[in-house]
Design a protein around this motif. Structure first.
Motif, PDB file in Angstrom:
ATOM      1  N   GLN A  35       0.841  -1.194   0.000  1.00  0.00           N
ATOM      2  CA  GLN A  35       0.000   0.000   0.000  1.00  0.00           C
ATOM      3  C   GLN A  35       0.879   1.249   0.000  1.00  0.00           C
ATOM      4  OE1 GLN A  35      -2.568   0.424   3.408  1.00  0.00           O
ATOM      5  NE2 GLN A  35      -3.983   1.733   2.262  1.00  0.00           N
ATOM      6  N   GLY A  36       1.953   1.222   0.762  1.00  0.00           N
ATOM      7  CA  GLY A  36       2.889   2.337   0.787  1.00  0.00           C
ATOM      8  C   GLY A  36       3.560   2.580  -0.555  1.00  0.00           C
ATOM      9  N   ARG A  37       3.603   1.559  -1.370  1.00  0.00           N
ATOM     10  CA  ARG A  37       4.175   1.678  -2.723  1.00  0.00           C
ATOM     11  C   ARG A  37       3.117   2.049  -3.764  1.00  0.00           C
ATOM     12  NH1 ARG A  37       9.380   2.689  -2.565  1.00  0.00           N
ATOM     13  NH2 ARG A  37      10.506   1.184  -1.312  1.00  0.00           N
ATOM     14  N   GLY A  38       1.872   2.231  -3.304  1.00  0.00           N
ATOM     15  CA  GLY A  38       0.808   2.656  -4.214  1.00  0.00           C
ATOM     16  C   GLY A  38       0.164   1.529  -4.987  1.00  0.00           C
ATOM     17  N   ILE A  39       0.319   0.299  -4.524  1.00  0.00           N
ATOM     18  CA  ILE A  39      -0.273  -0.848  -5.214  1.00  0.00           C
ATOM     19  C   ILE A  39      -1.770  -0.876  -4.899  1.00  0.00           C
ATOM     20  CG2 ILE A  39      -0.240  -3.372  -5.456  1.00  0.00           C
ATOM     21  CD1 ILE A  39       2.339  -1.931  -6.409  1.00  0.00           C
ATOM     22  N   LEU A  78       9.265  -9.293 -12.763  1.00  0.00           N
ATOM     23  CA  LEU A  78       9.568  -7.999 -13.387  1.00  0.00           C
ATOM     24  C   LEU A  78       8.678  -6.872 -12.864  1.00  0.00           C
ATOM     25  CD1 LEU A  78      10.565  -8.980 -17.026  1.00  0.00           C
ATOM     26  CD2 LEU A  78      12.026  -8.241 -15.136  1.00  0.00           C
ATOM     27  N   PRO A  79       7.353  -7.055 -12.790  1.00  0.00           N
ATOM     28  CA  PRO A  79       6.545  -5.984 -12.197  1.00  0.00           C
ATOM     29  C   PRO A  79       6.910  -5.738 -10.725  1.00  0.00           C
ATOM     30  CG  PRO A  79       5.128  -7.496 -13.383  1.00  0.00           C
ATOM     31  CD  PRO A  79       6.497  -8.106 -13.350  1.00  0.00           C
ATOM     32  N   THR A  80       7.224  -6.809 -10.004  1.00  0.00           N
ATOM     33  CA  THR A  80       7.619  -6.662  -8.604  1.00  0.00           C
ATOM     34  C   THR A  80       8.853  -5.779  -8.495  1.00  0.00           C
ATOM     35  OG1 THR A  80       6.686  -8.803  -8.005  1.00  0.00           O
ATOM     36  CG2 THR A  80       8.348  -7.897  -6.535  1.00  0.00           C
ATOM     37  N   ALA A  81       9.818  -5.994  -9.351  1.00  0.00           N
ATOM     38  CA  ALA A  81      11.042  -5.193  -9.307  1.00  0.00           C
ATOM     39  C   ALA A  81      10.727  -3.714  -9.506  1.00  0.00           C
ATOM     40  CB  ALA A  81      12.023  -5.675 -10.383  1.00  0.00           C
ATOM     41  N   PHE A  82       9.943  -3.397 -10.517  1.00  0.00           N
ATOM     42  CA  PHE A  82       9.693  -1.995 -10.850  1.00  0.00           C
ATOM     43  C   PHE A  82       8.666  -1.329  -9.935  1.00  0.00           C
ATOM     44  CE2 PHE A  82      11.732  -3.485 -14.676  1.00  0.00           C
ATOM     45  CZ  PHE A  82      12.542  -2.416 -15.012  1.00  0.00           C
ATOM     46  N   LEU A  83       7.669  -2.053  -9.494  1.00  0.00           N
ATOM     47  CA  LEU A  83       6.618  -1.451  -8.670  1.00  0.00           C
ATOM     48  C   LEU A  83       6.963  -1.433  -7.182  1.00  0.00           C
ATOM     49  CD1 LEU A  83       3.466  -3.005 -10.375  1.00  0.00           C
ATOM     50  CD2 LEU A  83       4.373  -0.676 -10.649  1.00  0.00           C
ATOM     51  N   MET A  84       7.646  -2.457  -6.704  1.00  0.00           N
ATOM     52  CA  MET A  84       7.907  -2.571  -5.271  1.00  0.00           C
ATOM     53  C   MET A  84       9.287  -2.060  -4.856  1.00  0.00           C
ATOM     54  SD  MET A  84       5.109  -3.656  -4.090  1.00  0.00           S
ATOM     55  CE  MET A  84       5.605  -4.012  -2.428  1.00  0.00           C
ATOM     56  N   GLU A  99      16.786  -0.929  -1.583  1.00  0.00           N
ATOM     57  CA  GLU A  99      15.829  -1.129  -2.674  1.00  0.00           C
ATOM     58  C   GLU A  99      16.543  -1.514  -3.966  1.00  0.00           C
ATOM     59  OE1 GLU A  99      12.617  -1.452  -2.448  1.00  0.00           O
ATOM     60  OE2 GLU A  99      12.612  -0.918  -0.336  1.00  0.00           O
ATOM     61  N   MET A 100      17.743  -0.975  -4.179  1.00  0.00           N
ATOM     62  CA  MET A 100      18.509  -1.340  -5.377  1.00  0.00           C
ATOM     63  C   MET A 100      18.891  -2.818  -5.328  1.00  0.00           C
ATOM     64  SD  MET A 100      22.115   0.144  -6.908  1.00  0.00           S
ATOM     65  CE  MET A 100      21.557   1.826  -6.926  1.00  0.00           C
ATOM     66  N   LYS A 105      18.022  -8.088  -7.478  1.00  0.00           N
ATOM     67  CA  LYS A 105      17.730  -9.498  -7.200  1.00  0.00           C
ATOM     68  C   LYS A 105      16.546  -9.957  -8.035  1.00  0.00           C
ATOM     69  CE  LYS A 105      15.165 -10.282  -3.843  1.00  0.00           C
ATOM     70  NZ  LYS A 105      13.843 -10.811  -3.896  1.00  0.00           N
ATOM     71  N   ASP A 106      15.473  -9.166  -8.046  1.00  0.00           N
ATOM     72  CA  ASP A 106      14.284  -9.553  -8.807  1.00  0.00           C
ATOM     73  C   ASP A 106      14.570  -9.611 -10.313  1.00  0.00           C
ATOM     74  OD1 ASP A 106      12.820  -9.804  -6.496  1.00  0.00           O
ATOM     75  OD2 ASP A 106      11.687  -7.947  -6.757  1.00  0.00           O
TER      76      ASP A 106
END
Length: 137
Positions: A35-39, A78-84, A99-100, A105-106
């Motif tokens: 939620q903090g990441r806007g998901i 891939l979406p996890t890497a960019f969104l989270m 975060e990097m 890793k993802d």
């Protein structure tokens, strides 16, 4: 060779099965982070990604359409890497570094899963699998 591939599948799948377990046992905490990441609909997103990690991990581990399982993992990672893990948005150096690491890793795991997809979809004798590939490259 078959045993080496099996050991590699076990080691690779272990991460995703552990992650899926975390998604199911720590749903609220993970949903708060999402939620903090806007998901949108973070709780459902956490549970859905847990299902995808579980299905992909089990598929690779057991060798049941492991090519499809590998592809599922790519689609989730891939979406996890960019969104989270958008490290480029962080202002704190320590948070940015963390975060990097997670982003890299993802992306690296997605690359490995993509290679597994190609391997499973291309190699004729997979050995020690329950089914053959779903795709044919």
């Amino acid at each position: 060779m078959d045993v080496v591939v099996l050991i590699g599948r076990v080691l690779f799948a272990f991460l995703f099965l552990g992650s899926a377990l975390g998604h199911f046992t720590q749903t609220e905490a993970m949903a708060g982070y999402a939620q903090g990441r806007g998901i949108p609909m973070p709780k459902y997103a956490v549970l859905a990604s847990g299902v995808v990690f579980a299905l992909g991990g089990l598929s690779v581990l057991l060798g049941v359409w492991a090519d499809l399982g590998s592809l599922l993992l790519v689609v989730a990672l891939l979406p996890t890497a960019f969104l989270m893990h958008p490290f480029w948005k962080e202002t704190d150096a320590e948070t940015e570094q963390g975060e990097m690491v997670q982003f890299n890793k993802d992306v690296a795991l997605a690359g490995a899963a993509l290679m597994l997809f190609a391997f499973f979809a291309h190699v004729d004798d997979l050995g020690l699998t329950i089914t053959g590939p779903l795709f044919d490259l």
